[in-house]
Design a protein around this motif. Structure first.
Motif, PDB file in Angstrom:
ATOM      1  N   ASN A 140      -9.822   2.196  -2.558  1.00 61.71           N
ATOM      2  CA  ASN A 140      -9.609   3.135  -1.458  1.00 61.71           C
ATOM      3  C   ASN A 140     -10.053   4.539  -1.849  1.00 61.71           C
ATOM      4  O   ASN A 140      -9.308   5.503  -1.688  1.00 61.71           O
ATOM      5  CB  ASN A 140      -8.120   3.170  -1.066  1.00 61.71           C
ATOM      6  CG  ASN A 140      -7.592   1.826  -0.652  1.00 61.71           C
ATOM      7  OD1 ASN A 140      -8.129   1.212   0.255  1.00 61.71           O
ATOM      8  ND2 ASN A 140      -6.546   1.361  -1.322  1.00 61.71           N
ATOM      9  N   GLU A 192      -9.922   7.206   0.998  1.00 65.11           N
ATOM     10  CA  GLU A 192      -8.535   7.565   1.314  1.00 65.11           C
ATOM     11  C   GLU A 192      -7.930   8.402   0.194  1.00 65.11           C
ATOM     12  O   GLU A 192      -7.217   9.383   0.444  1.00 65.11           O
ATOM     13  CB  GLU A 192      -7.710   6.289   1.540  1.00 65.11           C
ATOM     14  CG  GLU A 192      -6.237   6.514   1.743  1.00 65.11           C
ATOM     15  CD  GLU A 192      -5.880   7.207   3.051  1.00 65.11           C
ATOM     16  OE1 GLU A 192      -4.720   7.623   3.185  1.00 65.11           O
ATOM     17  OE2 GLU A 192      -6.755   7.361   3.925  1.00 65.11           O
ATOM     18  N   ARG A 222       0.357   4.253  -2.539  1.00 60.24           N
ATOM     19  CA  ARG A 222      -0.039   5.544  -1.964  1.00 60.24           C
ATOM     20  C   ARG A 222       0.908   6.636  -2.465  1.00 60.24           C
ATOM     21  O   ARG A 222       0.473   7.709  -2.881  1.00 60.24           O
ATOM     22  CB  ARG A 222      -0.030   5.481  -0.441  1.00 60.24           C
ATOM     23  CG  ARG A 222      -0.584   6.737   0.207  1.00 60.24           C
ATOM     24  CD  ARG A 222      -0.659   6.564   1.730  1.00 60.24           C
ATOM     25  NE  ARG A 222      -1.445   7.601   2.350  1.00 60.24           N
ATOM     26  CZ  ARG A 222      -0.967   8.804   2.670  1.00 60.24           C
ATOM     27  NH1 ARG A 222       0.287   9.102   2.451  1.00 60.24           N
ATOM     28  NH2 ARG A 222      -1.748   9.708   3.229  1.00 60.24           N
ATOM     29  N   TYR A 253      -5.935   0.164  -6.828  1.00 61.77           N
ATOM     30  CA  TYR A 253      -5.718   0.764  -5.503  1.00 61.77           C
ATOM     31  C   TYR A 253      -6.672   1.936  -5.277  1.00 61.77           C
ATOM     32  O   TYR A 253      -7.289   2.049  -4.223  1.00 61.77           O
ATOM     33  CB  TYR A 253      -4.267   1.227  -5.377  1.00 61.77           C
ATOM     34  CG  TYR A 253      -3.997   2.000  -4.112  1.00 61.77           C
ATOM     35  CD1 TYR A 253      -3.822   1.348  -2.900  1.00 61.77           C
ATOM     36  CD2 TYR A 253      -3.930   3.390  -4.120  1.00 61.77           C
ATOM     37  CE1 TYR A 253      -3.586   2.054  -1.728  1.00 61.77           C
ATOM     38  CE2 TYR A 253      -3.697   4.109  -2.964  1.00 61.77           C
ATOM     39  CZ  TYR A 253      -3.517   3.433  -1.770  1.00 61.77           C
ATOM     40  OH  TYR A 253      -3.298   4.138  -0.612  1.00 61.77           O
ATOM     41  N   TYR A 281       0.200   7.249  -6.098  1.00 62.78           N
ATOM     42  CA  TYR A 281      -0.992   8.089  -6.233  1.00 62.78           C
ATOM     43  C   TYR A 281      -0.661   9.543  -5.908  1.00 62.78           C
ATOM     44  O   TYR A 281      -1.097  10.462  -6.606  1.00 62.78           O
ATOM     45  CB  TYR A 281      -2.103   7.571  -5.311  1.00 62.78           C
ATOM     46  CG  TYR A 281      -3.322   8.450  -5.285  1.00 62.78           C
ATOM     47  CD1 TYR A 281      -4.136   8.582  -6.399  1.00 62.78           C
ATOM     48  CD2 TYR A 281      -3.656   9.171  -4.148  1.00 62.78           C
ATOM     49  CE1 TYR A 281      -5.251   9.399  -6.389  1.00 62.78           C
ATOM     50  CE2 TYR A 281      -4.779   9.984  -4.124  1.00 62.78           C
ATOM     51  CZ  TYR A 281      -5.570  10.098  -5.248  1.00 62.78           C
ATOM     52  OH  TYR A 281      -6.667  10.913  -5.231  1.00 62.78           O
ATOM     53  N   ASP A 329       0.816  -1.215   0.000  1.00 59.95           N
ATOM     54  CA  ASP A 329       0.000   0.000   0.000  1.00 59.95           C
ATOM     55  C   ASP A 329       0.852   1.267   0.000  1.00 59.95           C
ATOM     56  O   ASP A 329       0.471   2.266  -0.609  1.00 59.95           O
ATOM     57  CB  ASP A 329      -0.934   0.012   1.211  1.00 59.95           C
ATOM     58  CG  ASP A 329      -2.167  -0.848   0.975  1.00 59.95           C
ATOM     59  OD1 ASP A 329      -2.328  -1.350  -0.158  1.00 59.95           O
ATOM     60  OD2 ASP A 329      -2.958  -1.012   1.909  1.00 59.95           O
ATOM     61  N   VAL A 351      -6.331  12.128   0.614  1.00 56.62           N
ATOM     62  CA  VAL A 351      -4.957  12.467   0.217  1.00 56.62           C
ATOM     63  C   VAL A 351      -4.966  13.653  -0.742  1.00 56.62           C
ATOM     64  O   VAL A 351      -4.185  14.598  -0.603  1.00 56.62           O
ATOM     65  CB  VAL A 351      -4.265  11.244  -0.432  1.00 56.62           C
ATOM     66  CG1 VAL A 351      -2.972  11.639  -1.124  1.00 56.62           C
ATOM     67  CG2 VAL A 351      -3.995  10.177   0.614  1.00 56.62           C
TER      68      VAL A 351
END
Length: 141
Positions: free
Chosen positions: A104, A107, A35, A100, A38, A31, A111
């Motif tokens: 999510n 989330e 992350r 992903y 992203y 992750d 972000v």
């Protein structure tokens, strides 16, 4: 690939993604990797696309990123894919990034909102910086 300053913004971003994947090729795909991946998309979107109004017709941040994602992927032609260091891994990572984000979404929105707030704060602080007026000297007649 032409490297004479005529690369499109999407092509420049794909080269940056290639460097990111090449640097982290040996790390386990978890992750944290996606992350950061992203966040790379969000940061680039805010700096180069959001400021010009491209890929921001939606009111949802993830939709904006996915619009940009589609625009970036559309530049993945055969010659560009052959010239990047991690061609096959690049395609796998882009596909996994979509998974992903879709798994999510909350989330991902959070972000994006955090980075947008930092970006706006930096932009506002820069515009409020005091610059003293220039001294104007008059010429004598």
């Amino acid at each position: 690939m032409r490297n004479d300053g005529t690369l499109m913004q999407e092509e420049k971003f794909l080269l940056m993604i290639d460097k990111y994947i090449t640097q982290h090729r040996n790390t386990t795909r978890n992750d944290a990797f996606y992350r950061k991946f992203y966040m790379l998309f969000v940061g680039y979107h805010l700096k180069y696309f959001y400021a010009q109004g491209q890929y921001s017709s939606s009111c949802f941040h993830v939709d904006n990123i996915m619009q940009m994602f589609i625009g970036v992927v559309s530049y993945l032609n055969g010659s560009l894919l052959r010239q990047v260091t991690s061609g096959g891994t690049l395609l796998q990572s882009l596909n996994a990034l979509v998974n992903y984000i879709s798994q999510n979404t909350g989330e991902a929105e959070r972000v994006y909102a955090e980075l947008l707030a930092q970006y706006e704060k930096k932009r506002i602080a820069g515009s409020m910086a005091y610059t003293p007026p220039r001294t104007v000297s008059r010429r004598r007649l």
